[in-house]
Write an enzyme that holds these catalytic residues in place. Structure first.
Site, PDB file in Angstrom:
ATOM      1  CB  CYS A   1      -0.997  -0.031   1.153  1.00 44.78           C
ATOM      2  SG  CYS A   1      -2.273   1.243   1.003  1.00 44.78           S
TER       3      CYS A   1
ATOM      4  CD  GLU B   1      -1.862  -5.939   5.100  1.00 42.75           C
ATOM      5  OE1 GLU B   1      -1.526  -6.317   3.963  1.00 42.75           O
ATOM      6  OE2 GLU B   1      -1.942  -4.736   5.414  1.00 42.75           O
TER       7      GLU B   1
ATOM      8  CG  HIS C   1      -4.022  -3.219   2.849  1.00 42.10           C
ATOM      9  ND1 HIS C   1      -2.949  -2.832   3.611  1.00 42.10           N
ATOM     10  CD2 HIS C   1      -4.624  -2.086   2.449  1.00 42.10           C
ATOM     11  CE1 HIS C   1      -2.902  -1.515   3.677  1.00 42.10           C
ATOM     12  NE2 HIS C   1      -3.905  -1.034   2.972  1.00 42.10           N
TER      13      HIS C   1
END
Lengths: 250, 194
Positions: free
Chosen positions: B76, B178, B176
């Site tokens: 990001c 994650e 993202h």
């Protein structure tokens, strides 16, 4: 194409999920971490945690709860309730929350929105706004819907965006807990005047209500009891929306 | 050993959780020596660009990062900081990708670009191996890297922009991983295997 989001909301009290009707009469719906995991597995796009005891008791949101939720969650989540300083925000984001929502504290101290969006980026700052219809206008309420302010709904929404909020979580107090549908009139007016994503909240009772809110301009729809008590499965809801031509992540 | 850079602008908790799940050996660090000695580097990023660059500068890390030869993943804002400069706070960045980061301006598109959007592959790349075309990833950003010679996948939000980038050992993802459920974990796993 950017998908419209379905967001289960977990109102948390002492680490347990509760859901009220018109913000009162709390009922217990289950363990927050357990539900978070379930929703993540079932295809929720995001989760919102609101520590509903926080504003009332002026205590800090449970950082520990955020940590345990973050350890099982592989989708984004927002946490709110009683967050009143940049330090609080920093602690929550560092514990694994993706966004924080500000409600009462933003009304009392609008600078908190500008300071936090400057420091963490506006994508991390959600303005949670509770409105209630009074005669001809919508009025903003704070402290979990208990205290009336002199702020007009649309005007306050525009102001929080100017201050740097990256998203508006709009709860209609009139609709909340009724299962009669979201306040599409307000959503539609709001959609015309703000440039940030809008999360509709309060009133979801059946699949059509989600479709109506998206058609009125909502970017995401939030619901609680409907999902907690399994009255509606997220997967069925998304299939329905897809058939209706709403872009969703399946 | 992976160095997960902790510079006060990161979603380090979420990335740490996944690295733990994948049994990766990692340290959370802002120390130059640790970073130089690591096998791989991850620069996470949530926040505002000019304060993030200021922080990297205070830590004396800008030249260090630029000169790394190990596999490096920017996430990001961490990817945007690898570009030449950004409109966010109007600052110079690390300068691996010769691109200027811009703000979304297309009319009818709300900013931030927030939520799950699909990506299209632009070239084949190790980081994206095994990821089907048109799969959803989670995005949350107001600024974007235009499509360029380093773009490995594309996302559209009023305009086509870089969903991921690669130049030599430097990889970047705008979304993202994650927070992107199983497909995101797959990307981090791919990075660990490079």
């Amino acid at each position: 194409m950017l998908a419209k989001r379905i967001i289960p909301c977990l109102d948390v009290k002492d680490g347990r999920v509760v859901k009220g009707t018109n913000f009162l009469n709390l009922r217990d719906a289950g363990s927050a971490v357990e539900l978070a995991q379930r929703y993540s597995d079932e295809g929720a796009d995001e989760l919102v945690f609101l520590d509903i005891t926080a504003s009332e008791e002026k205590r800090r949101t449970l950082v520990e709860l955020v940590k345990s939720v973050a350890s099982v969650m592989r989708i984004p989540f927002t946490v709110g309730g009683g967050i009143s300083s940049v330090n609080d925000i920093s602690d929550l984001l560092n514990s694994g929350a993706d966004k924080i929502s500000l409600n009462t504290s933003a009304v009392k101290n609008p600078q908190l929105i500008s300071e936090s969006s400057k420091q963490f980026g506006s994508q991390a700052v959600v303005a949670a706004i509770d409105v209630k219809k009074m005669d001809k206008e919508y009025r903003v309420f704070i402290k979990g819907g208990k205290v009336e302010t002199n702020l007009e709904g649309i005007k306050w929404c525009k102001e929080v965006v100017e201050l740097g909020a990256g998203e508006i979580l709009l709860t209609s107090m009139d609709q909340d807990g009724t299962k009669n549908g979201y306040d599409t009139n307000f959503l539609s007016s709001l959609n015309k005047v703000v440039s940030v994503p809008i999360i509709a909240s309060g009133g979801a009772g059946k699949m059509e209500h989600f479709y109506e809110a998206f058609a009125a301009g909502a970017d995401a729809c939030l619901a609680a009891s409907l999902f907690h008590y399994k009255q509606l499965e997220i997967c069925d809801l998304k299939k329905y929306l897809m058939k209706k031509g709403v872009p969703v992540r399946l | 050993m992976i160095a997960l850079i902790d510079y006060g602008a990161g979603n380090t908790a979420s990335v740490s959780n996944i690295l733990n799940e994948l049994n990766a050996d990692f340290i959370l660090t802002s120390d130059k020596k640790n970073i130089e000695a690591a096998d791989k580097i991850i620069l996470p990023g949530v926040g505002e660009a000019s304060s993030a660059m200021e922080r990297l500068s205070e830590l004396g890390l800008i030249e260090t990062l630029k000169n790394l030869t190990q596999p490096f993943l920017g996430i990001c804002l961490g990817m945007q900081l690898l570009c030449e400069s950004t409109e966010e706070g109007d600052v110079s960045c690390i300068g691996i990708f010769q691109e200027k980061v811009k703000r979304f301006q297309a009319s009818g598109f709300k900013v931030p670009h927030m939520g799950w959007n699909t990506i299209k592959m632009a070239t084949s790349d190790r980081l994206l191996e095994g990821i089907p075309n048109e799969i959803y990833f989670y995005f949350a950003h107001s600024y974007f890297v235009p499509q360029n010679e380093f773009t490995t996948s594309i996302c559209n939000y009023g305009i086509d922009f870089s969903a991921s980038l690669r130049h030599k050992n430097f990889y970047g993802v705008q979304f993202h991983p994650e927070k992107s459920a199983q497909q995101g974990i797959k990307i981090l796993k791919n990075f660990l295997e490079i």
